[in-house]
Design an enzyme around this catalytic site. Structure first.
Site, PDB file in Angstrom:
ATOM      1  N   CYS A 135      53.890  -2.720  76.245  1.00  0.00           N
ATOM      2  CA  CYS A 135      53.500  -1.325  76.086  1.00  0.00           C
ATOM      3  C   CYS A 135      52.181  -1.005  76.764  1.00  0.00           C
ATOM      4  CB  CYS A 135      53.418  -0.979  74.607  1.00  0.00           C
ATOM      5  SG  CYS A 135      52.253  -2.006  73.720  1.00  0.00           S
ATOM      6  N   CYS A 155      54.208   5.461  78.916  1.00  0.00           N
ATOM      7  CA  CYS A 155      53.324   4.654  78.064  1.00  0.00           C
ATOM      8  C   CYS A 155      51.851   4.944  78.368  1.00  0.00           C
ATOM      9  CB  CYS A 155      53.601   3.163  78.261  1.00  0.00           C
ATOM     10  SG  CYS A 155      54.992   2.519  77.315  1.00  0.00           S
ATOM     11  N   CYS A 167      58.715   2.906  70.040  1.00  0.00           N
ATOM     12  CA  CYS A 167      59.227   4.268  70.142  1.00  0.00           C
ATOM     13  C   CYS A 167      60.765   4.258  70.078  1.00  0.00           C
ATOM     14  CB  CYS A 167      58.789   4.884  71.455  1.00  0.00           C
ATOM     15  SG  CYS A 167      57.019   5.194  71.565  1.00  0.00           S
TER      16      CYS A 167
HETATM   17  S1  SF4 Z   1      57.606   3.117  74.439  1.00  0.00           S
HETATM   18 FE1  SF4 Z   1      58.998   4.526  75.546  1.00  0.00          FE
HETATM   19  S2  SF4 Z   1      58.775   6.566  74.600  1.00  0.00           S
HETATM   20 FE2  SF4 Z   1      57.058   5.235  73.898  1.00  0.00          FE
HETATM   21  S3  SF4 Z   1      55.387   5.736  75.244  1.00  0.00           S
HETATM   22 FE3  SF4 Z   1      56.413   3.940  76.142  1.00  0.00          FE
HETATM   23  S4  SF4 Z   1      58.032   4.718  77.530  1.00  0.00           S
HETATM   24 FE4  SF4 Z   1      57.281   6.447  76.264  1.00  0.00          FE
END
Ligand code: SF4
Length: 227
Positions: free
Chosen positions: A206, A99, A179
């Site tokens: 996030c 993230c 995501c």
């Molecule tokens: S939500 Fe999952 S795939 Fe997206 S940036 Fe964060 S860890 Fe990576």
């Protein structure tokens, strides 16, 4: 809803250069439609992590076309990705690092030219948002939450009144959409964000919101929120 003159606030020159940050998730189009009706040319920043569902990218383009958005796409640093996530699977090993590379750093760069930015968060989304202000300090910037006092029924009514398009995954059990590797459908009646990082019970945020000291935060209290 509060009796504050939100359209007047959005047009206040004291806010300086303003942008919207949007994930083009399940409720994003309401904020976008509402703000663009006041500020038609406002930049709309989208963080393309490289891990979104194709449905989200298609929906983003559909909404951008329908609303005539001034869409600006931010992407992760390719050299950093090559170094830290060459196989694109960092999310499975270290989602916080993933993230940081794919969301936090690109957001920092994307909002750098702006004095303020607009979020679609609402008080009904959780206990830690119960006192969410319309305006808050976000490091050196101002964050505006024009829908803070909206109710879930207000959002539903706004969708209906303006006949806004729905994210295609919503009907498949995705009330909160991030995501693809980190989002799962949820059962009826479950917490809206139960499908986010479901494989990582200690991570539900996030990390795109700045703390009062201007640093990006991932507090336990905020983990149920995200974008
Ligand atoms: S939500 Fe999952 S795939 Fe997206 S940036 Fe964060 S860890 Fe990576």
């Amino acid at each position: 809803m509060a009796h504050l003159d939100i359209p007047g606030l959005l047009k206040d020159t004291k806010l300086g250069r303003t942008a919207i940050v949007s994930s083009f998730g399940a409720e994003s189009v309401v904020l976008l439609h509402y703000v663009v009706s006041v500020l038609p040319d406002i930049p709309v920043l989208f963080l393309d992590t490289g891990k979104h569902f194709p449905e989200t990218l298609a929906y983003r383009d559909e909404v951008a076309d329908a609303l005539g958005l001034n869409l600006q796409v931010a992407t992760p640093d390719s050299s950093l990705l090559e170094k830290e996530d060459p196989y694109g699977v960092l999310y499975g090993r270290d989602p916080n690092a993933c993230c940081t590379i794919r969301k936090t750093f690109p957001l920092q760069d994307a909002i750098a030219p702006f004095d303020s930015w607009i979020s679609g968060r609402k008080r009904y989304q959780g206990a830690s948002r119960a006192a969410l202000p319309i305006l808050e300090r976000d490091g050196e910037k101002i964050k505006i939450n024009p829908m803070a006092s909206w109710l879930e029924s207000d959002v539903r009514a706004y969708f209906a009144r303006h006949d806004l398009p729905r994210h295609p995954l919503e009907a498949n059990g995705y009330p909160s959409i991030g995501c693809a590797p980190c989002t799962q459908p949820v059962a009826a009646g479950d917490d809206q964000r139960a499908g986010r990082w479901a494989h990582m019970p200690d991570k539900t945020e996030c990390g795109i919101h700045l703390g009062p000291d201007g640093r990006f935060v991932r507090s336990a209290q905020d983990r149920r929120e995200g974008e």
